[in-house]
Design an enzyme around this catalytic site. Structure first.
Site, short mmCIF file in Angstrom:
data_model
loop_
_atom_site.label_atom_id
_atom_site.label_comp_id
_atom_site.label_asym_id
_atom_site.label_seq_id
_atom_site.Cartn_x
_atom_site.Cartn_y
_atom_site.Cartn_z
N THR A 193 0.87 -1.18 0.00
CA THR A 193 0.00 0.00 0.00
C THR A 193 0.90 1.22 0.00
OG1 THR A 193 -1.77 -1.15 1.16
CG2 THR A 193 -1.81 1.25 1.23
N LYS A 203 -7.17 1.25 -2.98
CA LYS A 203 -6.79 0.83 -1.64
C LYS A 203 -7.00 1.96 -0.64
CE LYS A 203 -5.23 -1.80 1.62
NZ LYS A 203 -3.91 -2.44 1.66
N LYS A 212 0.38 4.71 8.41
CA LYS A 212 1.00 5.08 7.13
C LYS A 212 -0.05 5.18 6.03
CE LYS A 212 2.34 1.85 4.61
NZ LYS A 212 1.85 0.96 3.53
#
Length: 297
Positions: A100, A175, A243
């Site tokens: 990701t 995502k 993150k």
């Protein structure tokens, strides 16, 4: 004569990568591996995988190179550094980043790959360690259709729901939408469990009832009981989720969107990191509500 399967490189053998690479090896693909901590590759080597000492060395001998590493900075390093994957990959190879990461970085990698006569896809996944182990991940892909079709048989070893979402970067944007949905849902599950407990109910019984109604979700049914049991073992690390949320907030800002639920979730998860819980699973958000109730009491 049996057709030789393409060789696959796999870089990043963490909680999810270990299982994902294992499915590829078990299906009979020649597997070349690298991980920063070599010991994490020992089990795969024992089963027939070949170890290499750098990402570039893996790419140099692989028809398909897959990565799932930690942060965008790691992705940029393994792909675009001197002697990295793009520089060393074979002509005609397909590169697949399943980390990701940043949509803009995915587009940069795709362009750099194109200039060398190779293809690059961004293909982040959802499903955590459970989905990786079962080979049932959701895989959202950005890039060229021809490259996607070429590697689809390999992706199908790792995922059950695989979709090409658009041009390079589209997998990462998808995502981000996934992580935004998870962030606010985790808030809701933690608040629901906390409310049930403070109201004097049996939280597990509550989850069993509401988990078959409109509130049903993987997070409620899968992680809700772990909150009740205070089982905070990681299926997905908090620091990795932060993150992801940070990237999503940055992308939302570029798009002119205000996402208050996402911002709140990130702020609460950051308090967990500040208190030393960054290596726990995302269900550890329940700790925040326990602490709030304890202070109120």
């Amino acid at each position: 004569m049996t057709e030789q399967k393409p060789s696959v490189g796999f870089i990043g053998l963490g909680i999810m990568g270990q299982h994902m690479a294992g499915h590829i090896l078990a299906a009979g693909y020649p597997l070349n591996i690298y991980n920063r901590t070599r010991a994490k590759g020992d089990a795969l080597v024992a089963q027939g995988a070949q170890w290499f000492d750098s990402p570039g060395a893996v790419a140099a001998v692989s028809d398909i190179t897959i990565t799932i590493v930690g942060y965008p900075a790691d992705v940029e390093q393994v792909y675009l550094s001197k002697g990295g994957i793009v520089a060393k990959a074979r002509p005609g190879a397909v590169l697949i980043d399943m980390t990701t990461s940043s949509p803009a970085l995915a587009a940069r990698i795709a362009q750099a790959a194109l200039e060398r006569g190779i293809s690059a896809l961004d293909a982040p996944v959802s499903g955590g360690d459970v989905g990786a182990k079962a080979g049932k991940l959701a895989i959202m892909v950005g890039g060229e259709t021809s490259a996607f079709n070429q590697v689809l048989p390999v992706l199908e070893l790792m995922g059950a729901n695989i979709a090409l979402m658009g041009k390079a970067g589209s997998g990462q944007h998808t995502k981000m939408a996934n992580q935004i949905a998870i962030a606010s849902t985790m808030l809701a599950v933690a608040e629901s469990v906390s409310y049930a407990r403070v109201a004097g109910l049996n939280p597990l019984q509550v989850l069993k009832v509401i988990g078959t109604g409109a509130a049903s979700s993987f997070l409620l049914n899968g992680l809700g009981p772990k909150m009740v049991d205070e089982d905070f073992a990681p299926g997905f690390f908090i620091h990795h989720f932060v993150k992801d949320m940070t990237i999503a907030l940055e992308e939302a800002k570029k798009l002119g969107l205000d996402l208050p639920g996402l911002a709140l979730a990130r702020r609460l998860y950051l308090t967990l990191i500040d208190n030393g819980f960054g290596e726990e699973g995302t269900q550890s958000l329940y700790r925040v509500y326990n602490a709030i109730h304890a202070e109120a009491g």
